[in-house]
Design an enzyme around this catalytic site. Structure first.
Site, PDB file in Angstrom:
ATOM      1  N   MET A   1       0.811  -1.158   0.150  1.00  0.00           N
ATOM      2  CA  MET A   1      -0.237   0.325   0.012  1.00  0.00           C
ATOM      3  C   MET A   1       1.119   1.728   0.056  1.00  0.00           C
ATOM      4  SD  MET A   1      -2.963   1.105   2.937  1.00  0.00           S
ATOM      5  CE  MET A   1      -2.066   0.418   4.071  1.00  0.00           C
TER       6      MET A   1
ATOM      7  N   TYR B   1       0.982   3.589  12.581  1.00  0.00           N
ATOM      8  CA  TYR B   1       0.948   4.050  11.693  1.00  0.00           C
ATOM      9  C   TYR B   1      -0.847   3.477  10.330  1.00  0.00           C
ATOM     10  CZ  TYR B   1       2.485  -1.536  11.661  1.00  0.00           C
ATOM     11  OH  TYR B   1       2.461  -1.996  11.772  1.00  0.00           O
ATOM     12  N   GLU B   2      -0.992   3.241   9.994  1.00  0.00           N
ATOM     13  CA  GLU B   2      -2.274   3.362   9.222  1.00  0.00           C
ATOM     14  C   GLU B   2      -3.368   4.543   9.999  1.00  0.00           C
ATOM     15  OE1 GLU B   2      -2.710   1.683   6.886  1.00  0.00           O
ATOM     16  OE2 GLU B   2      -0.980   0.141   7.445  1.00  0.00           O
ATOM     17  N   GLY B   3      -2.687   5.605  10.530  1.00  0.00           N
ATOM     18  CA  GLY B   3      -3.335   6.428  10.546  1.00  0.00           C
ATOM     19  C   GLY B   3      -3.189   6.348  12.549  1.00  0.00           C
TER      20      GLY B   3
ATOM     21  N   ARG C   1      -6.128  -1.464   9.620  1.00  0.00           N
ATOM     22  CA  ARG C   1      -6.415  -0.763  10.726  1.00  0.00           C
ATOM     23  C   ARG C   1      -7.176  -1.875  11.721  1.00  0.00           C
ATOM     24  NH1 ARG C   1      -8.947   4.521   8.519  1.00  0.00           N
ATOM     25  NH2 ARG C   1      -7.238   5.157   8.284  1.00  0.00           N
TER      26      ARG C   1
END
Length: 596
Positions: free
Chosen positions: A163, A440-442, A296
């Protein structure tokens, strides 16, 4: 020395006793997941993780990945062989679509296996984990031709996926991205730009790497409305679907990180690389969110999995390490000191770890089941409700489980004392690896803002109101059960505080948006605590029923003791979270930037 044993008994307890997954045996995929099949998968998966992945965890941490002058990456010793065993065993295909070579089993089973993978070797688990997310994005948004070309090889693990979002100048604010896509006139695009922090961006374990890349087509609208998604393979497939010409994508550097050393975190340079549009121009973010939300949930699982390993390390150490005497008299009178597990403060930390991993496991498996029901339930009402829950709870799974998971690993290091600060005992690696999960991932702060800013108001607040109603029904349906009453009262009281906080946010957040931002993290933690209270209520109910039926399995009595600790030592935090939410943003925002 530290060791790990797959928590299969507890997984069975959640799946069979609490969730009763066999009741869904009429649904696609569930019919193939009979109790004996599930047991066999968990047993064999546990053996693979214990015997193959776990011994490589320290190897990966010590050796790390190395970038070669030609842009290729060398992974730690044993990783390639372990990856081959993983794919040959069909583990990457557990819950994937049978039309493209998957086994079609429920996602909850895949999640249970991935917990063990992450617990034994998080850095390794990220390689197939990201591939699964990329395949899911293509499954949702790709053309029929793209699905036929890429999905079978990605599901089998022959090809892997990534990604590509973040750029040097922008992370969460994707509207600022600069990677550009220029149409070639033949349906392909030239992709040029640089992406950073790309996990598994380059490695030799798969025959091809399929990059999903966000880019902006020339002339596209500014901001997130002008973002498109492209599939950019490392090797362009030839007419037979095999890796052909090398594409214009190359690893330009490896990040030197605090943890997860065994995973190649890459700077990826795209120099007029050939890419194919996924979906429609300017609508790529919606498709990428499929992968992001999958990731997530996987990151939340990482918080749980590392906490499980840390708990196992801590428990073994506390039983073996002798130091001091029990406050109530020697418990090891023939030795020079008692094991530290006799000391109340050590017990506090162990119990906090135990509460977290057991409630966290129930919550993640229940959430995974909602994902299955969203797609496979026979009636539309169930599919709608489960879809609402997946949207509402994804930020909670990601942020609450990683915040509390990191705290749990940190408690494990504290239990080890000075030994925990050394490499020999393994707990410090877990702490370093776990720290990235909050970022990570927000980041977890972004997850909290997503919860209060978007998820609460979805569909006229239907998801959260449905969730409240389900917890209310659980309490009402079990009234009169005196033994369960403390759990029911605890759930009802905590849920009432969450509802009060929700009402406050609806009112005060609209008056001043800073109020919503200032309250968001405490609100998310109050929500997570409420979810745990519901899980403990459900686990306590089942345990009481099993004991009443005559079971002498110690797991049931243990659940009740651990659950009572949760009621007494965790639920009081709900009052603190509510008080901080209602304090508003005034004191937080009062200083000017120059006054800091």
């Amino acid at each position: 020395m530290p060791s790990y044993r797959a928590p299969i008994r507890d997984q069975r307890f959640v799946l069979n006793d609490v969730l009763n997954v066999q009741q869904y045996g009429n649904l696609p995929g569930f019919a193939d997941a009979s109790a004996d099949i599930v047991d066999a998968i968990l047993e064999e998966g546990g053996k693979f993780c214990e015997n193959v992945l776990y011994p490589l965890n320290k190897v990966g941490d010590h050796e790390g990945c190395k970038l070669q002058p030609d842009g290729e990456v060398v992974v730690p010793a044993g990783f390639k062989e372990a990856y081959d065993q993983l794919t040959e065993g069909g583990w990457t295909a557990l819950s994937a679509d049978p039309e493209y070579g998957g086994q079609g089993l429920p996602h909850y089973l895949n999640l249970a296996f991935n917990e063990m993978v992450t617990a034994t070797n998080m850095a390794f688990g990220m390689y197939p984990g990201l591939t699964g997310g990329a395949a899911q994005a293509l499954h949702v948004g790709g053309s029929d031709e793209q699905k036929r070309l890429y999905l079978p090889k990605m599901i089998s693990g022959e090809w892997s996926g990534t990604m590509n979002l973040t750029e040097p100048h922008c992370g969460t604010d994707l509207g600022m991205l600069r990677t550009k896509a220029v149409p070639n006139g033949d349906g392909t695009y030239k992709i040029s730009g640089q992406k950073i922090w790309i996990s598994a961006g380059e490695h030799p374990m798969s025959k091809n790497i399929i990059h999903l890349v966000l880019a902006r087509v020339e002339g596209a609208p500014a901001g997130v409305k002008g973002i498109s998604l492209f599939v950019v393979p490392k090797f362009i497939p030839d007419e037979n679907g095999n890796p052909g010409k090398r594409n214009g994508v190359k690893c330009g550097g490896l990040e030197e990180k605090m943890g997860i050393h065994g995973n190649a975190t890459c700077v990826m340079n795209y120099d007029e690389a050939t890419g194919w549009l996924v979906g429609e121009e300017n609508k790529g973010l919606r498709i990428m969110f499929v992968m992001m939300n999958e990731a997530r949930l996987g990151v939340g699982l990482q918080g749980l999995a590392l906490a499980e390993t840390a708990y196992q390390y801590s428990l073994a150490f506390a039983k073996d390490r002798i130091q001091g005497r029990s406050l109530t008299g020697p418990k090891n009178p023939d030795g020079p000191a008692d094991p530290i597990i006799v000391h109340p403060d050590v017990r506090r930390m162990l119990m906090d770890q135990k509460v977290f991993v057991e409630a966290g496991r129930a919550f993640t498996l229940w959430t995974a089941l909602q994902g299955d029901l969203e797609h496979k339930a026979e009636d539309e009402a169930t599919r709608t409700k489960s879809g609402d829950y997946m949207a509402l709870l994804t930020p909670i799974v990601k942020a609450y489980l990683t915040d509390k998971g990191y705290d749990s690993v940190s408690k494990g290091l504290q239990i080890h004392g000075g030994s925990g600060f050394t490499r020999e005992w393994g707990i410090e690696q877990l702490l370093r690896d776990a720290r990235i999960t909050l970022i990570y991932e927000g980041t977890n702060g972004v997850q909290a803002l997503d919860l209060v800013g978007r998820k609460l108001a979805m569909n006229g607040m239907r998801p959260i109101n449905t969730f409240f109603a389900e917890m209310d029904a659980f309490v009402a349906d079990n009234k009169g059960n005196k033994e369960l009453e403390p759990f029911l009262d605890g759930l009802a009281a905590t849920k009432a505080k969450l509802q009060k906080a929700t009402n406050w946010l609806v009112e005060k957040g609209l008056e001043n948006f800073d109020n919503a931002g200032a309250a968001s993290t405490d609100y998310l933690h109050l929500f997570g605590l409420t979810c745990f209270a519901w899980m403990w209520g459900r686990m306590a109910k089942v345990s009481l029923e099993k004991i009443a039926e005559g079971s002498d399995d110690p797991i049931y009595a243990g659940k009740l003791v651990t659950g009572r600790y949760f009621l007494q030592r965790w639920l009081p935090d709900a009052d603190a979270h509510l008080a901080k939410i209602e304090a508003g943003a005034e004191s937080m925002m009062a200083l000017t930037a120059e006054q800091f």
